[in-house]
Scaffold this motif. Structure first.
Motif, mmCIF file in Angstrom:
data_model
loop_
_atom_site.group_PDB
_atom_site.id
_atom_site.type_symbol
_atom_site.label_atom_id
_atom_site.label_comp_id
_atom_site.label_asym_id
_atom_site.label_seq_id
_atom_site.Cartn_x
_atom_site.Cartn_y
_atom_site.Cartn_z
ATOM 1 N N UNK A 150 2.870 26.508 64.785
ATOM 2 C CA UNK A 150 2.527 25.395 63.906
ATOM 3 C C UNK A 150 1.007 25.267 63.872
ATOM 4 N N UNK A 151 0.462 25.236 62.687
ATOM 5 C CA UNK A 151 -0.984 25.170 62.508
ATOM 6 C C UNK A 151 -1.451 23.751 62.184
ATOM 7 N N UNK A 152 -0.663 23.040 61.364
ATOM 8 C CA UNK A 152 -0.989 21.676 60.954
ATOM 9 C C UNK A 152 0.270 20.831 60.979
ATOM 10 N N UNK A 153 0.157 19.616 61.500
ATOM 11 C CA UNK A 153 1.236 18.628 61.428
ATOM 12 C C UNK A 153 0.667 17.362 60.794
ATOM 13 N N UNK A 406 4.434 24.802 46.915
ATOM 14 C CA UNK A 406 3.810 24.663 48.242
ATOM 15 C C UNK A 406 4.821 24.696 49.388
ATOM 16 N N UNK A 407 6.094 24.924 49.091
ATOM 17 C CA UNK A 407 7.044 25.272 50.130
ATOM 18 C C UNK A 407 7.575 24.148 50.988
ATOM 19 N N UNK A 408 7.887 24.475 52.233
ATOM 20 C CA UNK A 408 8.756 23.700 53.102
ATOM 21 C C UNK A 408 8.004 22.742 54.013
ATOM 22 N N UNK A 457 3.205 29.832 53.029
ATOM 23 C CA UNK A 457 2.045 29.374 53.808
ATOM 24 C C UNK A 457 0.789 29.102 52.978
ATOM 25 N N UNK A 458 0.317 30.095 52.226
ATOM 26 C CA UNK A 458 -1.014 30.016 51.627
ATOM 27 C C UNK A 458 -1.138 28.930 50.568
ATOM 28 N N UNK A 459 -0.106 28.706 49.765
ATOM 29 C CA UNK A 459 -0.212 27.682 48.726
ATOM 30 C C UNK A 459 -0.465 26.300 49.328
ATOM 31 N N UNK A 460 0.275 25.969 50.385
ATOM 32 C CA UNK A 460 0.082 24.676 51.041
ATOM 33 C C UNK A 460 -1.308 24.588 51.667
ATOM 34 N N UNK A 461 -1.735 25.634 52.317
ATOM 35 C CA UNK A 461 -3.049 25.630 52.969
ATOM 36 C C UNK A 461 -4.152 25.366 51.942
#
Length: 466
Positions: A150-153, A406-408, A457-461
Motif C-alpha cells: 500500500x502506497x497511499x491510504x 481510476x480503479x479500485x 495504479x497510474x491513473x489514480x496516482x
C-alpha cells in the motif's frame, strides 16, 4: 486440479493470466477511499485475535450471519471471541456465490497462508493458526499495509477532527502516506435540528469562532478545509441519498438557517436548499485548492428502526435506494461548471438502474481540461462484487473511456481488506483478456498492459497528484 483460489483464480484465458501475473499483480496500491482509523496506524495497533481484526465492525459479514439465523450475541454481542469465529465458520460455507465467500478466503490465504476452506470442522485450528501469526510484529497495523504494498491510504474524517493521528504519522516518518479526507455530511444535516446544533457547537470549539449565520458557517468551513489542506488532504467525500438542488434567495436561506439554529425543524425542501447552498460553496473551496470531490449516492440507510435504536448506524441495516438522481445532479454540477469552478469529481452509484445515467452524466462535464476530470466511480458497496464490477466497467467502456478509469478502493474499516484490489485486478484482466481471446480486441500485449497498469495504479496516482 482445484481452480478455486489457485494462482489463476478468476483468470479464464491465457491473455488474462498474462495481464494479471505480468502486469497488475505486483503494482502498488493507492487506496484513495477507506475508513481505516488513523489512530490505529499511529499506534501501530496489534490485534488480540482473528475475530478482532476480521469480524469486528464488518457489517457485510454480520448481515450474512443474521440472514442465516445466527443470534445477535454471536455477531455484535459480548460472546467469547472463539465462539464468534466458529459461528462465522459455520456461516461461510453458506455464502456460496456471495462476494464474502471470495473475499474471506482470499483474506485468509493472502494474510495467513490458509488455503483450506473455512468450515466448522477446521474452525478452531484456523483460529489458533491465525492467532499465532497475529502475535508477530509482521501483523501490526503498519506492517499489514506495508506487506500489501500500500502506497497511499486516504481515511474519512469529519471537519471537526483535530487530525492528530495524521500529524503523528507524518512525524513518525511512516513510508505509507496516510492522508485525511474531508467528510462534511454533518455540516448540512439540517433536518435534525438538535443533533445539528450540537455539531455546530463542536465546530465552534475547534475553530474558535461563533456560528450565528450562514456566512459564519461558511467561514468556519473554509477554515477547516484549509486546515485539512495543510495536513495533506486533497479529497472530500459526501454520502447522500441524492444530490440536493433546491435554489433559494439569500434572505430565505438565512431565515431557514435561523430556524434550525433556534432548534426548530424546517421543511424538507428548505433543508435541501440549505444543503445545496453549502455544497455549492464547498465546491468552490475545493476547486480553489485543486481537490477532488466524491459523491456516494443512492444508499437508503438505517431502514430498520428497531435495530438502529439497538445497535446504531453502519451495522448492516442499509440497502439500495430508489431515488431520482439525474436532474438534480446535472443542475448541481452545471451550477459549478457555469463559472468553470467545477472540481474534479467522482460519482459513485449504488442503484444499478442508474449506472448508465451516471456514466453519461460524467461525460457531460468532462471538458478536456484534465484527463478523466469527472469519473464514474468504481462499483460501490452492494455492487462491489464480480458481476457489479464487470457491469460498472462494461458501462463505462460503452459510455465513456475505461482507459481513463481510476480503479479500485477498499471503502473498508478493516486492515485485511486489501485483497479487494487483487480481486478487482483479476476481474479487470479477465474482462480485457476475454475480449482479446474472442477477437473483439487486438492482441497487443504492450498496449493492453499499459491500459491495465494505468487502471490498476497510474491513473489514480496522476489524478490525485500523489
Amino acid at each position: 486440479m482445484e481452480k478455486f483460489l489457485s494462482d489463476d483464480f478468476l483468470l479464464q484465458n491465457r491473455t488474462a493470466k498474462h495481464l494479471f501475473h505480468g502486469v497488475a499483480k505486483e503494482l502498488p496500491i493507492i487506496d484513495y477511499h477507506s475508513h481505516l482509523p488513523p489512530e490505529e496506524i499511529t499506534e501501530d495497533r496489534r490485534f488480540n485475535n482473528i475475530t478482532n481484526i476480521w469480524l469486528d465492525g464488518d457489517h457485510y459479514k454480520w448481515r450474512a450471519m443474521r440472514i442465516l439465523g445466527i443470534d445477535e450475541k454471536y455477531i455484535t454481542g459480548q460472546t467469547d471471541e472463539l465462539e464468534k469465529f466458529k459461528k462465522w465458520a459455520y456461516a461461510l460455507p453458506y455464502t456460496l456465490r456471495n462476494p464474502l465467500y471470495h473475499w474471506s478466503h482470499l483474506e485468509l490465504k493472502n494474510y495467513f497462508g490458509v488455503t483450506e476452506r473455512l468450515q466448522p470442522d477446521n474452525a478452531e485450528k484456523i483460529y489458533n493458526h491465525c492467532n499465532r501469526q497475529l502475535e508477530s510484529p509482521e501483523f501490526s497495523a503498519r506492517n499489514l499495509l506495508l506487506n500489501m504494498k500500500v502506497e497511499v491510504v486516504c481515511t474519512t474524517d469529519d471537519p471537526a477532527d483535530t487530525l492528530s493521528g495524521h500529524k503523528k504519522i507524518v512525524e513518525q516518518d511512516f513510508p505509507v502516506r496516510v492522508l485525511p479526507t474531508f467528510r462534511p455530511d454533518r455540516a448540512y444535516a439540517f433536518e435534525q435540528p438538535e443533533d445539528y446544533n450540537s455539531y455546530l457547537d463542536e465546530l465552534e470549539k475547534v475553530s474558535g469562532r461563533e456560528i450565528r449565520s450562514l456566512e459564519d458557517l461558511l467561514e468556519v468551513l473554509e477554515m477547516r478545509v484549509e486546515f485539512f489542506h495543510q495536513a495533506g488532504c486533497r479529497l472530500s467525500d459526501h454520502g447522500m441519498e441524492k444530490m440536493a438542488y433546491q435554489p433559494a434567495s439569500s434572505s430565505r436561506l438565512e431565515k431557514y438557517f435561523s430556524t434550525v439554529r433556534s432548534g426548530k425543524a424546517v421543511e424538507k425542501n428548505e433543508a435541501q436548499s440549505l444543503t445545496n447552498f453549502i455544497l455549492r460553496n464547498l465546491g468552490l473551496m475545493y476547486h480553489k485548492r485543486g481537490w477532488v470531490q466524491q459523491f456516494h449516492l443512492g444508499a437508503l440507510r438505517n431502514a430498520n428502526t428497531r435495530m438502529f435504536q439497538r445497535l446504531g448506524p453502519a451495522t448492516g441495516f442499509d440497502s439500495i435506494g430508489d431515488f431520482p438522481q439525474s436532474l438534480s445532479l446535472a443542475k448541481f454540477l452545471d451550477e459549478l461548471d457555469k463559472t468553470d469552478h467545477l472540481p474534479k469529481t467522482i460519482l459513485y452509484n449504488l442503484n444499478p438502474a442508474d449506472n448508465a445515467m451516471m456514466a453519461t452524466m460524467a461525460g457531460n462535464f468532462n471538458d478536456g481540461s484534465k484527463r478523466g476530470k469527472i469519473q464514474f466511480g468504481t462499483a460501490w458497496w452492494f455492487l462491489d462484487q464480480k458481476d457489479g464490477i464487470e457491469e460498472q466497467m462494461n458501462i463505462l467502456s460503452n459510455m465513456g473511456l475505461l482507459s481513463c478509469f481510476i480503479g479500485m478502493l477498499t471503502d473498508s474499516r478493516s486492515f485485511l481488506s486489501y485483497p479487494r484490489h487483487e480481486y478487482f485486478r483479476r476481474i479487470l484482466c479477465n474482462l480485457i483478456g476475454t475480449d482479446v481471446e474472442k477477437g473483439f480486441l487486438p492482441n497487443d500485449p504492450e498496449w493492453l498492459g499499459k491500459i491495465v497498469a494505468d487502471i490498476s495504479y497510474h491513473n489514480a496516482k496522476n489524478y490525485f497528484n500523489f
